[in-house]
Design a protein around this motif. Structure first.
Motif, PDB file in Angstrom:
ATOM      1  N   CYS A 140      14.764   3.008  -4.116  1.00 13.22           N
ATOM      2  CA  CYS A 140      15.276   2.664  -2.794  1.00 13.22           C
ATOM      3  C   CYS A 140      15.987   1.323  -2.856  1.00 13.22           C
ATOM      4  N   THR A 141      16.868   1.110  -1.907  1.00  5.44           N
ATOM      5  CA  THR A 141      17.547  -0.171  -1.735  1.00  5.44           C
ATOM      6  C   THR A 141      17.328  -0.643  -0.310  1.00  5.44           C
ATOM      7  N   GLY A 142      17.359  -1.945  -0.116  1.00 10.66           N
ATOM      8  CA  GLY A 142      17.191  -2.507   1.217  1.00 10.66           C
ATOM      9  C   GLY A 142      17.705  -3.929   1.256  1.00 10.66           C
ATOM     10  N   VAL A 143      17.967  -4.384   2.441  1.00 13.43           N
ATOM     11  CA  VAL A 143      18.505  -5.726   2.633  1.00 13.43           C
ATOM     12  C   VAL A 143      17.419  -6.611   3.244  1.00 13.43           C
ATOM     13  N   MET A 144      17.137  -7.742   2.564  1.00 14.92           N
ATOM     14  CA  MET A 144      16.206  -8.758   3.050  1.00 14.92           C
ATOM     15  C   MET A 144      17.039 -10.002   3.368  1.00 14.92           C
ATOM     16  N   GLY A 145      17.101 -10.358   4.626  1.00  9.89           N
ATOM     17  CA  GLY A 145      17.988 -11.447   5.031  1.00  9.89           C
ATOM     18  C   GLY A 145      19.428 -10.971   4.939  1.00  9.89           C
ATOM     19  N   HIS A 146      20.136 -11.542   3.961  1.00 10.91           N
ATOM     20  CA  HIS A 146      21.520 -11.120   3.735  1.00 10.91           C
ATOM     21  C   HIS A 146      21.715 -10.595   2.307  1.00 10.91           C
ATOM     22  N   ILE A 147      20.629 -10.375   1.612  1.00 10.11           N
ATOM     23  CA  ILE A 147      20.718  -9.970   0.201  1.00 10.11           C
ATOM     24  C   ILE A 147      20.160  -8.559   0.047  1.00 10.11           C
ATOM     25  N   SER A 148      20.926  -7.718  -0.655  1.00  5.24           N
ATOM     26  CA  SER A 148      20.489  -6.350  -0.937  1.00  5.24           C
ATOM     27  C   SER A 148      19.680  -6.316  -2.236  1.00  5.24           C
ATOM     28  N   HIS A 149      18.580  -5.565  -2.214  1.00  3.13           N
ATOM     29  CA  HIS A 149      17.709  -5.459  -3.387  1.00  3.13           C
ATOM     30  C   HIS A 149      17.508  -3.992  -3.748  1.00  3.13           C
ATOM     31  N   LEU A 150      17.282  -3.767  -5.042  1.00  3.17           N
ATOM     32  CA  LEU A 150      17.045  -2.413  -5.570  1.00  3.17           C
ATOM     33  C   LEU A 150      15.656  -2.357  -6.189  1.00  3.17           C
ATOM     34  N   SER A 151      14.912  -1.313  -5.843  1.00  2.89           N
ATOM     35  CA  SER A 151      13.563  -1.161  -6.407  1.00  2.89           C
ATOM     36  C   SER A 151      13.623  -0.561  -7.806  1.00  2.89           C
ATOM     37  N   ALA A 152      12.531  -0.685  -8.509  1.00  3.51           N
ATOM     38  CA  ALA A 152      12.398  -0.002  -9.798  1.00  3.51           C
ATOM     39  C   ALA A 152      12.261   1.499  -9.562  1.00  3.51           C
ATOM     40  N   THR A 153      12.549   2.287 -10.600  1.00  3.33           N
ATOM     41  CA  THR A 153      12.497   3.747 -10.495  1.00  3.33           C
ATOM     42  C   THR A 153      11.061   4.248 -10.662  1.00  3.33           C
ATOM     43  N   VAL A 154      10.705   5.237  -9.853  1.00  2.82           N
ATOM     44  CA  VAL A 154       9.395   5.904  -9.958  1.00  2.82           C
ATOM     45  C   VAL A 154       9.651   7.374 -10.252  1.00  2.82           C
ATOM     46  N   VAL A 155       8.993   7.898 -11.284  1.00  7.13           N
ATOM     47  CA  VAL A 155       9.171   9.297 -11.682  1.00  7.13           C
ATOM     48  C   VAL A 155       8.032  10.128 -11.099  1.00  7.13           C
ATOM     49  N   ILE A 156       8.405  11.173 -10.362  1.00  3.79           N
ATOM     50  CA  ILE A 156       7.433  12.047  -9.703  1.00  3.79           C
ATOM     51  C   ILE A 156       7.581  13.460 -10.250  1.00  3.79           C
ATOM     52  N   THR A 157       6.450  14.114 -10.465  1.00  8.21           N
ATOM     53  CA  THR A 157       6.421  15.488 -10.989  1.00  8.21           C
ATOM     54  C   THR A 157       5.765  16.413  -9.973  1.00  8.21           C
ATOM     55  N   VAL A 158       6.400  17.547  -9.725  1.00 11.49           N
ATOM     56  CA  VAL A 158       5.847  18.570  -8.829  1.00 11.49           C
ATOM     57  C   VAL A 158       5.509  19.790  -9.673  1.00 11.49           C
ATOM     58  N   LYS A 159       4.252  20.211  -9.625  1.00  9.37           N
ATOM     59  CA  LYS A 159       3.787  21.350 -10.411  1.00  9.37           C
ATOM     60  C   LYS A 159       3.628  22.566  -9.515  1.00  9.37           C
ATOM     61  N   GLY A 160       3.891  23.750 -10.097  1.00 11.67           N
ATOM     62  CA  GLY A 160       3.775  24.993  -9.357  1.00 11.67           C
ATOM     63  C   GLY A 160       2.347  25.476  -9.287  1.00 11.67           C
ATOM     64  N   GLU A 161       2.129  26.534  -8.474  1.00 11.42           N
ATOM     65  CA  GLU A 161       0.794  27.115  -8.334  1.00 11.42           C
ATOM     66  C   GLU A 161       0.306  27.721  -9.631  1.00 11.42           C
ATOM     67  N   ASN A 162       1.238  28.166 -10.492  1.00 15.67           N
ATOM     68  CA  ASN A 162       0.823  28.777 -11.757  1.00 15.67           C
ATOM     69  C   ASN A 162       0.133  27.785 -12.664  1.00 15.67           C
ATOM     70  N   HIS A 163       0.279  26.486 -12.382  1.00 16.29           N
ATOM     71  CA  HIS A 163      -0.400  25.481 -13.200  1.00 16.29           C
ATOM     72  C   HIS A 163      -1.907  25.612 -13.073  1.00 16.29           C
ATOM     73  N   ARG A 164      -2.386  25.943 -11.841  1.00 14.85           N
ATOM     74  CA  ARG A 164      -3.829  26.134 -11.664  1.00 14.85           C
ATOM     75  C   ARG A 164      -4.299  27.379 -12.399  1.00 14.85           C
ATOM     76  N   THR A 165      -3.443  28.432 -12.363  1.00 15.73           N
ATOM     77  CA  THR A 165      -3.819  29.682 -13.027  1.00 15.73           C
ATOM     78  C   THR A 165      -3.937  29.488 -14.531  1.00 15.73           C
ATOM     79  N   VAL A 166      -3.059  28.643 -15.092  1.00 13.02           N
ATOM     80  CA  VAL A 166      -3.082  28.396 -16.541  1.00 13.02           C
ATOM     81  C   VAL A 166      -4.417  27.810 -16.954  1.00 13.02           C
ATOM     82  N   ASN A 167      -4.990  26.928 -16.131  1.00  9.80           N
ATOM     83  CA  ASN A 167      -6.269  26.315 -16.470  1.00  9.80           C
ATOM     84  C   ASN A 167      -7.385  27.338 -16.589  1.00  9.80           C
TER      85      ASN A 167
END
Length: 279
Positions: free
Chosen positions: A183-210
Motif C-alpha cells: 500500500c501507499t499513503g501520504v503522511m503530511g506532504h510525503i508519500s510512503h510505500l509499504s513493504a510487500t506482504v505475500v499471501i497464499t490462498v489454499k483450496g478446499e482440496n488442501h484439507r482433503t489431501v491431509n
C-alpha cells in the motif's frame, strides 16, 4: 516335525503394516489428549510497527483466580502468568514466536509476531487463507499518524483508492487473491510505500489431501509388501525339472519298477534251473 512357525516375509509385512497404521492414526491419537490453548492477538495483526501496543490473550480451561498460565517467547518461558500479556510500545526484540498453555490445556499453536521499523506497514491477520475466508488488510502508519490518499496494490496493480485510511476487506477469498500486496499513503506532504506482504490462498482440496495422503501411503506400503512376499516365494520355490532331468527320472523309475517286479516274485524259476534239477 516341529510346530508351524510364521513365515518370515509375513512377519516382516505385519510389522511394516503395523508401523504404517500407527503413523496414520497418530494425529487421531494426539487429538484425543487435552485440548490446545488458543492464543489471540489484539489488534489481530501479526505484523506491527515499533511503538505499537499489543495484547496477547491465552484462552483455555482455567479456574477463576488462578495464575497458572505459562507463556513462551521463542521457546523461553516468560515470567508472566496472567491470561493476558500486554506489551506496551513494542520493540524489535519482541519479534518472534509466542505460545501459551494453562494447567488444563496443551501448548497452543505458535503465533509469529513480526515487528518492523518503517513509516508505513501493510498489516495482515495471517499469511495463509482458505478459500471462502474473509481477508482484511490495513495500511498502518508509524505512531498512527494521520494518513490519506491510500492505495492498495495486488501484484503491483492498484486495487482500491481511499482519500482517508480505511481497511481493505475481501469477504470471500479464492485462489486469484494469492500474491503480493502493498500500500501507499501520504503522511503530511510525503508519500510512503509499504513493504510487500505475500499471501497464499489454499483450496478446499488442501484439507482433503491431509486425509488422503496417509491412506495412500498405507496402500502403497501394502502393495510393496505383497510384491515382496510374492518375490520371496518365487525365489525359494523348488525350480521345475529340465528335460534332461525328466528323462533321467523316467529311467530311474523304470529301473526301480523292474527291480520291484522281480523282488515281488522270489520263487519264479530262473531259466535253466528246473532242467538242471530234473537231470
Amino acid at each position: 516335525m516341529g510346530g508351524l512357525g510364521v513365515p518370515q516375509p509375513f512377519a516382516t509385512t505385519s510389522s511394516i503394516l503395523l508401523w504404517v497404521t500407527l503413523l496414520c492414526l497418530a494425529p487421531a491419537i494426539r487429538s484425543s489428549g487435552p485440548p490446545r490453548a488458543e492464543l489471540c492477538l489484539d489488534p489481530p495483526w501479526i505484523n506491527v510497527l515499533r511503538g505499537d501496543n499489543v495484547t496477547l490473550t491465552c484462552d483455555g480451561f482455567q479456574n477463576p483466580g488462578q495464575d497458572s498460565i505459562e507463556w513462551l517467547h521463542n521457546g523461553s518461558v516468560l515470567s508472566i502468568h496472567q491470561d493476558s500479556y500486554f506489551i506496551p510500545a513494542i520493540n524489535m526484540e519482541d519479534s518472534g514466536e509466542y505460545q501459551c498453555r494453562t494447567e488444563h490445556t496443551a501448548l497452543s499453536s505458535s503465533v509469529q509476531l513480526q515487528v518492523s521499523s518503517d513509516w508505513l506497514l501493510l498489516q495482515v491477520e495471517r499469511l495463509e487463507f482458505m478459500e471462502g475466508d474473509t481477508m482484511t488488510l490495513r495500511c498502518h502508519s508509524w505512531r498512527s499518524k494521520p494518513l490519506h490518499k491510500v492505495t492498495y496494490y495486488h501484484n503491483d496493480k492498484p486495487l482500491k483508492y481511499e482519500f482517508q485510511s480505511f481497511n481493505y476487506v475481501v469477504p470471500k477469498v479464492n485462489y486469484t487473491h494469492s500474491g503480493s500486496y502493498s500500500c501507499t499513503g501520504v503522511m503530511g506532504h510525503i508519500s510512503h510505500l509499504s513493504a510487500t506482504v505475500v499471501i497464499t490462498v489454499k483450496g478446499e482440496n488442501h484439507r482433503t489431501v491431509n486425509v488422503i495422503v496417509p491412506i495412500l501411503i498405507l496402500v502403497v506400503v501394502m502393495a510393496i509388501s505383497a510384491a515382496a512376499v510374492l518375490y520371496y516365494y518365487k525365489r525359494h520355490k523348488k525350480p521345475a525339472h529340465t528335460p534332461d532331468e525328466i528323462g533321467r527320472i523316467e529311467v530311474e523309475n523304470s529301473m526301480s519298477y523292474s527291480l520291484l517286479k522281480h523282488t515281488d516274485n522270489p520263487e519264479e524259476e530262473v531259466p535253466g534251473h528246473s532242467t538242471y534239477q530234473n537231470h
